[in-house]
Scaffold this motif. Structure first.
Motif, PDB file in Angstrom:
ATOM      1  N   ALA A 263      68.504  21.607   9.577  1.00 19.53           N
ATOM      2  CA  ALA A 263      67.719  20.506   9.990  1.00 19.53           C
ATOM      3  C   ALA A 263      66.621  20.208   9.086  1.00 19.53           C
ATOM      4  N   ALA A 264      65.574  21.114   9.062  1.00 23.24           N
ATOM      5  CA  ALA A 264      64.444  20.978   8.162  1.00 23.24           C
ATOM      6  C   ALA A 264      64.446  20.750   6.865  1.00 23.24           C
ATOM      7  N   GLU A 265      65.585  21.330   6.327  1.00 17.82           N
ATOM      8  CA  GLU A 265      66.271  20.940   5.031  1.00 17.82           C
ATOM      9  C   GLU A 265      66.453  19.647   4.842  1.00 17.82           C
ATOM     10  N   LEU A 266      67.285  19.006   5.657  1.00 15.92           N
ATOM     11  CA  LEU A 266      67.639  17.713   5.690  1.00 15.92           C
ATOM     12  C   LEU A 266      66.701  16.581   6.011  1.00 15.92           C
ATOM     13  N   LEU A 267      65.782  17.018   6.575  1.00 12.13           N
ATOM     14  CA  LEU A 267      64.589  16.149   6.951  1.00 12.13           C
ATOM     15  C   LEU A 267      63.867  16.068   5.768  1.00 12.13           C
ATOM     16  N   THR A 300      57.561  18.063  16.292  1.00 11.28           N
ATOM     17  CA  THR A 300      58.782  17.296  16.285  1.00 11.28           C
ATOM     18  C   THR A 300      59.449  16.939  14.885  1.00 11.28           C
ATOM     19  N   PRO A 301      60.561  16.918  14.750  1.00 10.13           N
ATOM     20  CA  PRO A 301      61.409  16.566  13.700  1.00 10.13           C
ATOM     21  C   PRO A 301      60.676  15.312  12.712  1.00 10.13           C
ATOM     22  N   ARG A 305      58.772  15.659   9.123  1.00 10.25           N
ATOM     23  CA  ARG A 305      59.064  14.860   7.919  1.00 10.25           C
ATOM     24  C   ARG A 305      58.093  14.419   7.438  1.00 10.25           C
ATOM     25  N   THR A 306      57.096  13.636   8.229  1.00  8.98           N
ATOM     26  CA  THR A 306      55.662  13.036   7.824  1.00  8.98           C
ATOM     27  C   THR A 306      54.849  14.264   7.265  1.00  8.98           C
TER      28      THR A 306
END
Length: 309
Positions: A263-267, A300-301, A305-306
């Motif tokens: 998920a972190a990679e996609l973010l 948080t996700p 991302r920010t």
């Protein structure tokens, strides 16, 4: 089938890579070619604040130098906490992962094929490489400047990393020299002090690699301990015991960590919405995705991302 964890590879000047991907085959063996066919070594500068390096293995040797610690390196059943200035040399085939311990964690690493030092038909292979590849050789060598021979190994490995980073004239020969000198010191530690690995331990290691493969192929689906255990014909209790003994975590904890890293990679690499990313990574419930992501990444996700994009 290949999978990718961490973020996209960025190649900077001097041949040094930052924030590397892991691309592995169905058994968790890394497939990325480090360096080129003619010069099979690559060096990386990594900041573990944004991601961790998932469990994987490869046939190459690898060394990790802690630029700013502490950071955790897990090798087979052992957790190493490396402080600034320390390092570790990972043997071929060792199952390992790397993550931030606390605060800032920066590292330099090098991954190289043994044949860079010398092919199998050379004296270099016989004297410097074969002792490290023989059955029972250590899976890793912890390197600390307080121990004279280990300090010397660290110096050689740092010099090799810097040569690859700076690419001065004739740096290929210099890199080969530094690595040969480091392997000479490491190979002497394998003589007479081998740790015998039992057939049972070898079977357990291969079985673990197959279970990791199963998770990596099916992480987007509903996964249970029963399903993971069934892929290698184990009982649930034996599966739990194997994960705890070899990785120090439960199968479900590994699944959660793997999904969060995906998920972190996609973010970082896509513009998909948070909910879409959660679903793609196996989280059917949005609230549970956010909760699990916060547990592992401490944000948080959306905050992630920010911060990192």
């Amino acid at each position: 089938m290949a999978y990718r964890t961490s973020c996209a590879t960025i190649v900077h000047e001097g041949g040094v890579h930052c924030e590397t991907d892991i691309v592995a085959d169905a058994e968790g063996r890394e497939l990325v070619q480090h360096g080129s066919a003619l010069f099979p070594i690559a060096c990386y500068a990594e900041d573990l604040a944004s991601y961790s390096v998932a469990w994987h293995w490869h046939e190459e040797f690898e060394y990790i130098l802690t630029i700013q610690g502490p950071l955790h390196v897990d090798v087979n059943k052992t957790r190493l906490t490396l402080q600034t200035g320390q390092g570790v040399f990972l043997n071929s085939g060792a199952l390992h992962s790397v993550e931030q311990a606390e605060g800032t964690a920066l590292l330099h690493s090098g991954v190289f094929q043994p044949r860079l030092v010398g092919g199998m038909d050379t004296i270099f292979w016989q004297k410097l490489i074969r002792p490290l590849l023989q059955p029972g050789a250590p899976a890793f060598f912890l390197l600390d400047e307080a121990v004279p021979w280990q300090k010397q190994v660290l110096i050689f490995l740092r010099d090799a990393w810097k040569e690859v980073a700076d690419e001065p004239f004739d740096y290929e020969n210099r890199v080969r020299y530094h690595l040969s000198a480091a392997l000479r010191l490491l190979s002497t530690q394998c003589v007479g002090g081998k740790t015998k690995v039992s057939e049972q331990e070898q079977i357990a290691s291969e079985r673990m690699k197959r279970m990791l493969r199963y998770v990596e192929e099916h992480y987007a689906e509903e996964l249970t301990v029963e399903k993971i255990a069934a892929c290698v014909a184990l009982s649930e209790s034996a599966c739990l015991r194997s994960f705890r003994q070899l990785l120090g975590i439960t199968p479900i904890q590994y699944v959660k960590q793997f999904r969060v890293e995906k998920a972190a990679e996609l973010l970082r690499s896509t513009r998909l919405k948070t909910g879409e990313i959660g679903l793609e990574c196996g989280f059917s419930d949005g609230s549970y995705f956010i909760k699990t992501f916060r547990e592992i990444k401490h944000c948080t996700p959306r905050e992630y991302r920010t911060k990192f994009c």
